[in-house]
Motif scaffolding. Structure first.
Motif, PDB file in Angstrom:
ATOM      1  N   GLN A  98       0.835  -1.194   0.000  1.00  0.00           N
ATOM      2  CA  GLN A  98       0.000   0.000   0.000  1.00  0.00           C
ATOM      3  C   GLN A  98       0.868   1.242   0.000  1.00  0.00           C
ATOM      4  OE1 GLN A  98      -3.504  -0.006  -0.206  1.00  0.00           O
ATOM      5  NE2 GLN A  98      -2.961   2.090  -0.799  1.00  0.00           N
ATOM      6  N   GLY A  99       0.767   2.044  -1.052  1.00  0.00           N
ATOM      7  CA  GLY A  99       1.470   3.305  -1.119  1.00  0.00           C
ATOM      8  C   GLY A  99       0.670   4.419  -0.485  1.00  0.00           C
ATOM      9  N   PRO A 100       1.179   5.648  -0.522  1.00  0.00           N
ATOM     10  CA  PRO A 100       0.468   6.786   0.085  1.00  0.00           C
ATOM     11  C   PRO A 100      -0.925   6.997  -0.496  1.00  0.00           C
ATOM     12  CG  PRO A 100       2.743   7.359  -0.413  1.00  0.00           C
ATOM     13  CD  PRO A 100       2.499   6.037  -1.044  1.00  0.00           C
ATOM     14  N   ARG A 101      -1.074   6.721  -1.810  1.00  0.00           N
ATOM     15  CA  ARG A 101      -2.373   6.951  -2.447  1.00  0.00           C
ATOM     16  C   ARG A 101      -2.941   5.718  -3.134  1.00  0.00           C
ATOM     17  NH1 ARG A 101      -1.642  12.094  -6.204  1.00  0.00           N
ATOM     18  NH2 ARG A 101       0.354  11.060  -6.612  1.00  0.00           N
ATOM     19  N   TYR A 102      -2.092   4.782  -3.538  1.00  0.00           N
ATOM     20  CA  TYR A 102      -2.563   3.599  -4.259  1.00  0.00           C
ATOM     21  C   TYR A 102      -1.562   2.472  -4.078  1.00  0.00           C
ATOM     22  CZ  TYR A 102      -0.076   6.813  -7.341  1.00  0.00           C
ATOM     23  OH  TYR A 102       0.788   7.755  -7.844  1.00  0.00           O
ATOM     24  N   GLU A 103      -1.915   1.307  -4.598  1.00  0.00           N
ATOM     25  CA  GLU A 103      -1.070   0.130  -4.450  1.00  0.00           C
ATOM     26  C   GLU A 103       0.152   0.210  -5.370  1.00  0.00           C
ATOM     27  OE1 GLU A 103      -3.394  -3.349  -5.119  1.00  0.00           O
ATOM     28  OE2 GLU A 103      -4.884  -2.829  -3.605  1.00  0.00           O
ATOM     29  N   ILE A 104       1.276  -0.311  -4.877  1.00  0.00           N
ATOM     30  CA  ILE A 104       2.533  -0.304  -5.615  1.00  0.00           C
ATOM     31  C   ILE A 104       2.982  -1.748  -5.815  1.00  0.00           C
ATOM     32  CG2 ILE A 104       4.895   0.570  -5.706  1.00  0.00           C
ATOM     33  CD1 ILE A 104       2.844   2.798  -5.521  1.00  0.00           C
ATOM     34  N   ALA A 105       3.212  -2.163  -7.066  1.00  0.00           N
ATOM     35  CA  ALA A 105       3.665  -3.523  -7.362  1.00  0.00           C
ATOM     36  C   ALA A 105       5.148  -3.666  -7.052  1.00  0.00           C
ATOM     37  CB  ALA A 105       3.409  -3.854  -8.826  1.00  0.00           C
ATOM     38  N   LYS A 106       5.511  -4.693  -6.291  1.00  0.00           N
ATOM     39  CA  LYS A 106       6.892  -4.967  -5.922  1.00  0.00           C
ATOM     40  C   LYS A 106       7.299  -6.358  -6.409  1.00  0.00           C
ATOM     41  CE  LYS A 106       8.789  -2.416  -4.050  1.00  0.00           C
ATOM     42  NZ  LYS A 106       9.440  -1.159  -4.534  1.00  0.00           N
ATOM     43  N   ASP A 111      11.053 -18.442  -1.919  1.00  0.00           N
ATOM     44  CA  ASP A 111      12.267 -19.079  -1.413  1.00  0.00           C
ATOM     45  C   ASP A 111      11.878 -20.252  -0.523  1.00  0.00           C
ATOM     46  OD1 ASP A 111      14.157 -17.414  -2.644  1.00  0.00           O
ATOM     47  OD2 ASP A 111      13.922 -15.886  -1.105  1.00  0.00           O
ATOM     48  N   GLY A 112      12.103 -21.467  -1.020  1.00  0.00           N
ATOM     49  CA  GLY A 112      11.774 -22.651  -0.231  1.00  0.00           C
ATOM     50  C   GLY A 112      10.294 -22.715   0.087  1.00  0.00           C
ATOM     51  N   PRO A 113       9.940 -23.085   1.324  1.00  0.00           N
ATOM     52  CA  PRO A 113       8.523 -23.216   1.682  1.00  0.00           C
ATOM     53  C   PRO A 113       7.870 -21.885   2.032  1.00  0.00           C
ATOM     54  CG  PRO A 113       9.885 -23.805   3.550  1.00  0.00           C
ATOM     55  CD  PRO A 113      10.841 -23.506   2.412  1.00  0.00           C
ATOM     56  N   LEU A 114       8.629 -20.799   1.983  1.00  0.00           N
ATOM     57  CA  LEU A 114       8.097 -19.510   2.404  1.00  0.00           C
ATOM     58  C   LEU A 114       7.109 -18.954   1.380  1.00  0.00           C
ATOM     59  CD1 LEU A 114      11.409 -17.837   3.634  1.00  0.00           C
ATOM     60  CD2 LEU A 114       9.648 -18.911   5.040  1.00  0.00           C
ATOM     61  N   PRO A 115       6.218 -18.050   1.803  1.00  0.00           N
ATOM     62  CA  PRO A 115       5.352 -17.368   0.830  1.00  0.00           C
ATOM     63  C   PRO A 115       6.158 -16.358   0.025  1.00  0.00           C
ATOM     64  CG  PRO A 115       5.040 -16.457   3.015  1.00  0.00           C
ATOM     65  CD  PRO A 115       5.951 -17.632   3.176  1.00  0.00           C
ATOM     66  N   LEU A 116       5.488 -15.523  -0.724  1.00  0.00           N
ATOM     67  CA  LEU A 116       6.164 -14.548  -1.567  1.00  0.00           C
ATOM     68  C   LEU A 116       7.093 -13.652  -0.751  1.00  0.00           C
ATOM     69  CD1 LEU A 116       3.231 -13.428  -3.905  1.00  0.00           C
ATOM     70  CD2 LEU A 116       4.905 -15.238  -4.257  1.00  0.00           C
ATOM     71  N   VAL A 117       8.329 -13.527  -1.232  1.00  0.00           N
ATOM     72  CA  VAL A 117       9.339 -12.705  -0.564  1.00  0.00           C
ATOM     73  C   VAL A 117       9.614 -11.491  -1.431  1.00  0.00           C
ATOM     74  CG1 VAL A 117      11.711 -12.622   0.268  1.00  0.00           C
ATOM     75  CG2 VAL A 117      10.366 -14.715   0.534  1.00  0.00           C
ATOM     76  N   PRO A 118       9.433 -10.262  -0.919  1.00  0.00           N
ATOM     77  CA  PRO A 118       9.615  -9.069  -1.758  1.00  0.00           C
ATOM     78  C   PRO A 118      11.069  -8.645  -1.845  1.00  0.00           C
ATOM     79  CG  PRO A 118       8.867  -8.420   0.411  1.00  0.00           C
ATOM     80  CD  PRO A 118       8.893  -9.920   0.412  1.00  0.00           C
ATOM     81  N   VAL A 119      11.412  -8.003  -2.975  1.00  0.00           N
ATOM     82  CA  VAL A 119      12.748  -7.428  -3.121  1.00  0.00           C
ATOM     83  C   VAL A 119      12.940  -6.282  -2.126  1.00  0.00           C
ATOM     84  CG1 VAL A 119      12.009  -5.856  -4.956  1.00  0.00           C
ATOM     85  CG2 VAL A 119      14.408  -6.476  -4.780  1.00  0.00           C
ATOM     86  N   ASP A 120      11.894  -5.545  -1.846  1.00  0.00           N
ATOM     87  CA  ASP A 120      11.854  -4.526  -0.793  1.00  0.00           C
ATOM     88  C   ASP A 120      10.399  -4.107  -0.636  1.00  0.00           C
ATOM     89  OD1 ASP A 120      11.147  -2.197  -2.481  1.00  0.00           O
ATOM     90  OD2 ASP A 120      13.175  -2.403  -3.273  1.00  0.00           O
ATOM     91  N   ARG A 121      10.131  -3.255   0.323  1.00  0.00           N
ATOM     92  CA  ARG A 121       8.753  -2.799   0.572  1.00  0.00           C
ATOM     93  C   ARG A 121       8.598  -1.299   0.334  1.00  0.00           C
ATOM     94  NH1 ARG A 121       5.668  -6.396   4.160  1.00  0.00           N
ATOM     95  NH2 ARG A 121       6.876  -8.300   4.501  1.00  0.00           N
ATOM     96  N   SER A 122       9.592  -0.689  -0.297  1.00  0.00           N
ATOM     97  CA  SER A 122       9.535   0.762  -0.492  1.00  0.00           C
ATOM     98  C   SER A 122       8.423   1.118  -1.462  1.00  0.00           C
ATOM     99  CB  SER A 122      10.872   1.275  -1.025  1.00  0.00           C
ATOM    100  OG  SER A 122      11.140   0.706  -2.289  1.00  0.00           O
ATOM    101  N   PRO A 123       7.619   2.138  -1.137  1.00  0.00           N
ATOM    102  CA  PRO A 123       6.507   2.522  -2.005  1.00  0.00           C
ATOM    103  C   PRO A 123       6.898   3.532  -3.088  1.00  0.00           C
ATOM    104  CG  PRO A 123       6.395   3.784   0.003  1.00  0.00           C
ATOM    105  CD  PRO A 123       7.607   2.888   0.132  1.00  0.00           C
TER     106      PRO A 123
END
Length: 345
Positions: A98-106, A111-123
Motif C-alpha cells: 500500500q502506497g500513500p495513495r494507491y497500491e505499488i507492485a513490488k 524461497d523454499g517453503p516460504l510465501p512470496l518474498v519481496p525485493v523490498d517494501r519501499s513505495p
C-alpha cells in the motif's frame, strides 16, 4: 561499444548477411489440456504453470501432478501475480504494497517453503518482473512513482541492482530475459554515444558489463524476447511500418541471422515472437491475410524452419502461443481459457 567476453577474449558484436532459407517446412500437432489458472502467464519445463486467479491472487498449477497452489501476498489481500517461472521451477512475479495513495507492485519470488518474498517494501518504485533462472536470479524493470517513464532495468539476487546502460543519455532500459549462466537480455531507448536517438538491444554479463548490439543495416528494429543458454539472442524484426516480418537471432561470433516469415503467396504479414526455450526453439504467430485462417501460430527451430502448430484435429491453433518449455510444450489461450499444448509423440 563494449565488447562481449567469449572464452576470456573480448569480441565486438558481429553482423551476418546470410539469411537461412524460409518457408513453411511442415506442421506439428498437439493435444490441448485446460489449465485451471484463469490468467496463466508462464510455463516451466516440468509443466508448472504460473499466473493469478480471478481474485487477483498469485497461483500455480503443476501439470504432472494436477496440484494447484495459491501464494500469500505481501500485505493483506492486495493483488499478486506470478509472471515468470524458470526451467527448473523457480517462480517470481509481483505483489502489491500500500502506497500513500494507491497500491505499488513490488518484485517477489518464492524461497523454499516460504510465501512470496519481496525485493523490498519501499513505495517509491513500481516493479515489473520478466524472468527468473534456476539460480533464483530475477530480472525486470522498475519505474519511480514520481517520474513514470524513467524505467530502469534491474537484476535481483541477494539485493536489487540497477543494470547500467551503455555510455550516452538513455531515457529508459528494461531487462526481459536471463539465461542459466546469468547473462541478461534487454533493451534501452535514448541518445547513444554518437548522439543519435534510438532503441537498441542490450546484453549484460553476469558481472554487469553491458553491450549494445549493432542495429540492423536497413534501420529496422530488433525486438528482443529470449536468451538461449548458449548465448543466442532471440527476437524478431519490426519494419518502419510497424509490422514484424522475420525471426532474428544473434551471436557474438556470427552476428545476425534474419529469417523472413513464410509468405507463400507474397502477401504482407505481421510476425511476433513471444518466447523461446533454453535451447533456442521459438514460438510465435504470423498474421497472413491471404491464409485461411489468417492467424498462423508457429514453432521455429534452427535447421528445421517454421512449423505450423495444429490441434489434435489438424486445425491451426486459433491463438498466439504465450510460452514454451524445454519439452516444446506451449502455453496457449483458446477461447476464454488457458491450455497446455503438448506435441503429438
Amino acid at each position: 561499444m563494449a565488447g562481449l567476453s567469449v572464452g576470456g577474449t573480448p569480441v565486438t558484436p558481429a553482423r551476418a548477411d546470410a539469411a537461412p532459407a524460409t518457408g513453411w517446412t511442415g506442421t506439428v500437432c498437439g493435444s490441448l489440456t485446460r489449465v485451471p489458472v484463469p490468467f496463466a502467464l508462464d510455463l516451466g519445463d516440468d509443466g508448472l504453470v504460473v499466473g493469478y486467479d480471478t481474485r487477483l491472487r498469485a497461483m500455480s498449477w503443476q501439470a504432472t501432478t494436477g496440484t494447484t497452489r495459491w501464494y500469500g501476498g505481501i500485505e493483506g489481500g492486495l493483488r499478486s501475480e506470478l509472471t515468470a517461472v524458470s526451467p527448473g521451477g523457480r517462480v517470481a512475479g509481483t505483489a502489491a504494497v500500500q502506497g500513500p495513495r494507491y497500491e505499488i507492485a513490488k518484485a517477489v519470488r518464492v524461497d523454499g517453503p516460504l510465501p512470496l518474498v519481496p525485493v523490498d517494501r519501499s513505495p517509491d518504485r513500481y516493479d515489473t518482473v520478466r524472468a527468473v533462472n534456476d539460480a533464483n536470479t530475477v530480472v525486470g524493470a522498475s519505474d519511480p512513482v514520481a517520474s513514470p517513464g524513467r524505467t530502469e532495468a534491474f537484476v535481483w539476487t541477494d539485493r536489487r541492482r540497477v543494470l547500467p546502460p551503455p555510455s550516452g543519455a538513455w531515457s529508459s532500459t528494461e531487462a526481459v530475459a536471463i539465461n542459466a549462466s546469468g547473462w541478461v537480455l534487454g533493451s534501452g531507448a535514448g541518445t547513444d554515444a554518437t548522439g543519435a536517438f534510438r532503441r537498441q538491444v542490450l546484453l549484460w554479463s553476469p558481472t554487469g558489463g553491458v553491450t549494445a548490439l549493432p542495429p540492423l543495416a536497413d534501420g529496422s528494429q530488433v525486438v528482443p524476447v529470449a536468451l538461449a543458454d548458449d548465448g543466442r539472442v532471440v527476437g524478431y524484426r519490426v519494419r518502419t511500418t510497424g509490422r514484424g516480418d522475420a525471426v532474428v537471432t544473434w551471436t557474438s561470433s556470427g552476428g545476425y541471422d534474419v529469417v523472413p516469415a513464410p509468405t507463400p503467396d507474397g502477401s504482407p504479414v505481421d510476425l511476433q515472437v513471444t518466447d523461446a526455450d533454453a535451447d533456442g526453439t521459438v514460438v510465435g504467430a504470423i498474421r497472413d491475410e491471404r491464409a485461411t485462417p489468417p492467424l498462423r501460430p508457429f514453432l521455429y527451430e534452427t535447421g528445421v524452419g517454421f512449423q505450423l502448430m495444429l490441434d489434435s484435429a489438424g486445425a491451426p491453433l486459433p491463438t498466439v502461443p504465450q510460452a514454451i518449455n524445454g519439452g516444446h510444450e506451449a502455453l496457449v489461450r483458446v477461447g476464454a481459457h488457458p491450455h497446455l499444448w503438448t506435441p503429438c509423440r
